[in-house]
Scaffold this motif. Structure first.
Motif, short mmCIF file in Angstrom:
data_model
loop_
_atom_site.label_atom_id
_atom_site.label_comp_id
_atom_site.label_asym_id
_atom_site.label_seq_id
_atom_site.Cartn_x
_atom_site.Cartn_y
_atom_site.Cartn_z
N ASP A 144 -84.28 -84.52 16.31
CA ASP A 144 -84.48 -85.58 14.98
C ASP A 144 -86.00 -86.00 15.05
OD1 ASP A 144 -82.02 -85.15 14.37
OD2 ASP A 144 -81.04 -87.18 15.02
N ASP A 180 -79.37 -88.38 28.43
CA ASP A 180 -78.07 -88.51 28.21
C ASP A 180 -77.41 -87.39 27.61
OD1 ASP A 180 -78.49 -89.37 25.52
OD2 ASP A 180 -78.29 -91.34 26.15
N GLU A 181 -76.15 -87.55 27.00
CA GLU A 181 -75.65 -86.51 26.23
C GLU A 181 -76.19 -86.18 24.77
OE1 GLU A 181 -73.36 -90.34 25.76
OE2 GLU A 181 -74.16 -89.20 27.54
N LYS A 182 -76.95 -87.22 24.50
CA LYS A 182 -77.48 -87.18 23.25
C LYS A 182 -79.10 -87.01 23.17
CE LYS A 182 -74.47 -90.75 20.95
NZ LYS A 182 -74.39 -92.18 20.47
N ASP A 214 -77.25 -97.35 22.80
CA ASP A 214 -77.13 -96.16 23.19
C ASP A 214 -77.38 -95.82 24.76
OD1 ASP A 214 -76.36 -95.60 20.77
OD2 ASP A 214 -78.49 -94.78 20.26
N THR A 215 -77.97 -96.99 25.43
CA THR A 215 -77.99 -96.45 26.80
C THR A 215 -77.04 -97.33 27.71
OG1 THR A 215 -79.23 -98.70 27.16
CG2 THR A 215 -80.50 -96.60 26.48
N LYS A 265 -80.70 -83.93 23.63
CA LYS A 265 -81.37 -83.18 22.67
C LYS A 265 -81.20 -83.16 21.25
CE LYS A 265 -80.47 -79.41 26.03
NZ LYS A 265 -79.81 -78.30 26.31
N GLU A 266 -80.07 -83.98 20.55
CA GLU A 266 -80.03 -84.41 19.32
C GLU A 266 -81.04 -85.25 19.03
OE1 GLU A 266 -76.90 -87.08 16.68
OE2 GLU A 266 -76.36 -85.94 18.35
N VAL A 267 -81.35 -86.32 19.72
CA VAL A 267 -82.39 -87.48 19.57
C VAL A 267 -83.85 -86.63 19.53
CG1 VAL A 267 -83.70 -89.26 20.23
CG2 VAL A 267 -81.03 -89.09 20.38
#
Length: 689
Positions: free
Chosen positions: A482, A473-475, A244-245, A477-479
């Protein structure tokens, strides 16, 4: 005579004027330092990561190519990270047609060999460990037009985290705030430890941070500095392989995968994180063994039973310790607030909570733990949204504040710590946790693309908890949401191993942590047995005693050749922790040195050093020390690099010319203008004798 030796480098410098920018427009990635209106070229770096993964064991080869684009010899120094669990077992240096295998030496002897080689005009490379995840590579007599290549090799096990295997390859060291840094008037003292109070342990300071492109020097670092060559194989079905990086180009092979960076080469401004899943039979314990002339080595991997039931989980006192220092400004702070909001919304009836934001000082949302009522949660969410960032990172004070109140009766205290971990006094923090943890747990969440994983992992280990990481990154806040929604309680606690008839020594980790759903624990030991043995893993599951028999085959044959290195590295890690917290540090230090020499491993007390046979610098001019500039850490703002950090605190970067002119001005009796050193333990000048 003394005046001649000091002025010699100055005369050489002016005899060979540095090329103007217009003369070298074709040199990719070159960076110019500036002094008094002039410029000079800083050393350049090109790296290749060759990664081989077999199941859950990895071998990494790092190739570093150093180039000197100027017209004068220099001594380059490069600050870089490695995984804190890496067993660095080999180093070689290549200069022209000469290949030199580095030798492991006690740290002082290695440095002496390096210094002597530098004076003799030979090429030399010295690897020094400052923290388990922070190293410097020094290259003596890096000559114009003659690159020096250094190759490092290490092995490590790949841990299982949240049902996936995760290999982290750090690529840049973030700046380190050091609240114990000496005042300027003491900076020139030869022995900083002399200023320490009696009866306290001295822990070496982190090196001063190098020049940063876009901050201290123009933002001209090439975007293509690191190449990846990865090969993955496994005896069982593998899936979900990727990162993901970093975007990867992944090709399926007959026995696994190969991968490269999709862009070919990338900037070394964020950590590379690889994840994958392994299928096949579900095992709750698996073993590895190896035997050679040094004896037998064993590894046991344990996974917890799948019996978690959140409905019966005990009420919790959640203490949220939130880093609001300058290095967290921007995207890291935004992700941290998202985490906090989700965690507050996810509090259970019966839970209690506190919030402690900290920078230079620790604040409090409330003096005591509050029940998780709707009204209290609503006020807490508004409080977090209004927080701002700025100041230093005084983690030790924040941890002390977290434990400053009595635990709420009949609850499990969980300290949830959110930070990038950018500090230099890790030992103080770990010592505080060990002394105060009691029955509490610490869950450490790293926010950023290149956080101090050594500190955060160690905090989690000392706090019987776990560490997780949120990349910016763009994810992000989602991570963050969770992870916050899943603040796990441990499944298997109070773990013990009954080794039965198998005689073992050097068991690591020395304190077995709790196990959480989706995680695994590897235990390592030396042994002197052979044949089949049965051990018993014991623990507590939701208040009930549980045990599992595990059969171990110790055949006496060499099977897993990397296992002795991995055992030794894990034992060194355990001893390093002892030194940090002041637990029999003299004995632990002696054992670290012994293991480093016996297994040819880089440690805090041993160093790899390579010296060429050929004299490359016959000019009579000493090579002046300069640092290899680093890019800014991805997702981190300029506030991460203010005065008080282990970095440049002056608006004007130190340059080679500035250093030489300062020395001349001192000799002439002029007032010496203090300049920050690139590295605290690097000599400013060296002359041939």
């Amino acid at each position: 005579m003394r005046l001649f030796f000091v002025l010699l480098p100055v005369m050489v410098f002016f005899a060979h004027p540095v090329r103007a920018a217009s003369d070298m427009e074709d040199v990719a990635g070159r960076i110019l330092g500036k002094a008094d209106g002039g410029t000079f070229d800083l050393p350049m770096l090109d790296s290749t990561l060759k990664v081989t993964i077999e199941g859950d064991m990895s071998t990494v080869e790092i190739t570093q190519v150093f180039e000197n684009p100027s017209l004068v010899p220099v001594e380059a120094e490069y600050l870089f990270p490695l995984n804190q669990n890496a067993a660095i077992y080999a180093m070689e240096m290549r200069v022209g047609d000469e290949i030199i295998q580095a030798r492991i030496r006690e740290k002082a002897k290695a440095q002496a060999e390096f210094e002597q080689a530098a004076v003799e005009g030979k090429s030399a490379a010295l690897l020094t460990q400052h923290r388990p995840n922070m190293f410097t590579q020094r290259i003596a007599n890096l000559m114009p037009g003659q690159p020096v290549t250094v190759v490092l090799r290490y092995v490590q096990m790949v841990p299982k985290i949240d049902d996936q295997y995760e290999l982290v390859i750090p690529m840049i060291v973030g700046p380190r705030y050091d609240g114990t840094r000496l005042p300027d008037e003491f900076a020139d003292l030869p022995d900083e430890d002399a200023l320490q109070p009696a009866n306290t342990w001295a822990v070496s300071k982190v090196p001063a941070y190098p020049l940063v492109a876009g901050l201290d020097v123009p933002d001209e670092v090439a975007t293509d500095r690191v190449r990846l060559d990865l090969h993955f194989t496994s005896g069982v079905t593998a899936s979900d392989f990727g990162s993901d990086t970093h975007p990867l180009t992944i090709t399926q092979t007959e026995d696994g995968y190969s991968a490269q960076f999709a862009a070919g080469k990338v900037m070394d401004n964020r950590d590379l994180v690889l994840r994958y899943s392994l299928g096949g039979d579900v095992l709750e314990a698996a073993t590895l063994s190896h035997t050679d002339e040094r004896g037998g080595f064993i590894s046991v991997m344990i996974e917890p039973p799948k019996v978690v039931d959140e409905d019966t989980a005990a009420p919790r006192e959640l203490v949220f310790v939130l880093d609001t220092s300058g290095s967290m400004s921007g995207e890291p702070m935004s992700a941290s607030k998202t985490f906090m909001d989700a965690a507050l919304v996810g509090l259970r009836p019966g839970d209690y909570f506190r919030i402690i934001p900290f920078a230079n000082t620790a604040q409090r949302f409330s003096n005591d733990a509050l029940p998780a009522t709707a009204a209290n949660i609503r006020k807490a969410r508004a409080y977090v949204r209004a927080l701002s960032s700025g100041g230093g990172t005084e983690i030790d004070n924040a941890i002390r504040t977290a434990f400053s109140t009595r635990p709420v009766r009949d609850t499990m205290r969980i300290v949830v710590f959110l930070s990038d971990g950018y500090i230099g006094n890790e030992a103080d923090v770990l010592r505080t946790i060990r002394n105060r943890i009691g029955s509490a747990r610490i869950y450490a969440f790293g926010i950023g693309n290149s956080v101090n994983r050594y500190l955060l992992d160690a905090m989690a280990d000392e706090g019987h908890g776990y560490a997780r990481y949120v990349g910016v990154d763009e994810k992000a806040k989602e991570v963050a949401r969770d992870l916050a929604a899943d603040l796990k309680t441990p499944i298997l606690t109070d773990i013990q191993i009954d080794w039965g008839e198998l005689n073992v020594t050097g068991v690591t980790p020395s304190h077995l942590p709790d196990l959480f759903d989706g995680n695994s624990l590897r235990i390592y030991a030396r042994h002197d047995g052979a044949g089949e043995n049965t051990i018993h893993v014991k623990g507590v599951v939701q208040g009930r005693v549980a045990q599992m028999p595990v059969t171990i085959q110790t055949t006496g044959k060499p099977e897993h050749t990397a296992l002795p290195l991995i055992w030794a590295r894990n034992k060194i890690s355990s001893l390093t922790r002892q030194v940090a917290v002041g637990e029999n540090p003299d004995l632990a230090n002696d054992e670290i040195t012994k293991l480093g020499l016996e297994f040819s491993l880089q440690t805090q007390n041993t160093s790899f050093v390579a010296v060429s046979q050929t004299v490359v610098n016959s000019s009579g001019a000493a090579a002046e020390p300069v640092g290899v500039p680093l890019p800014m850490v991805s997702g981190v703002s300029k506030q991460a690099y203010p005065s008080g950090f282990s970095g440049s605190s002056s608006p004007e970067p130190e340059t080679l010319l500035g250093l030489l002119l300062t020395a001349v001005m001192t000799l002439l009796g002029l007032r010496r203008r203090r300049t920050d050193e690139l590295f605290l333990d690097t000599p400013i000048k060296r002359v041939k004798t």
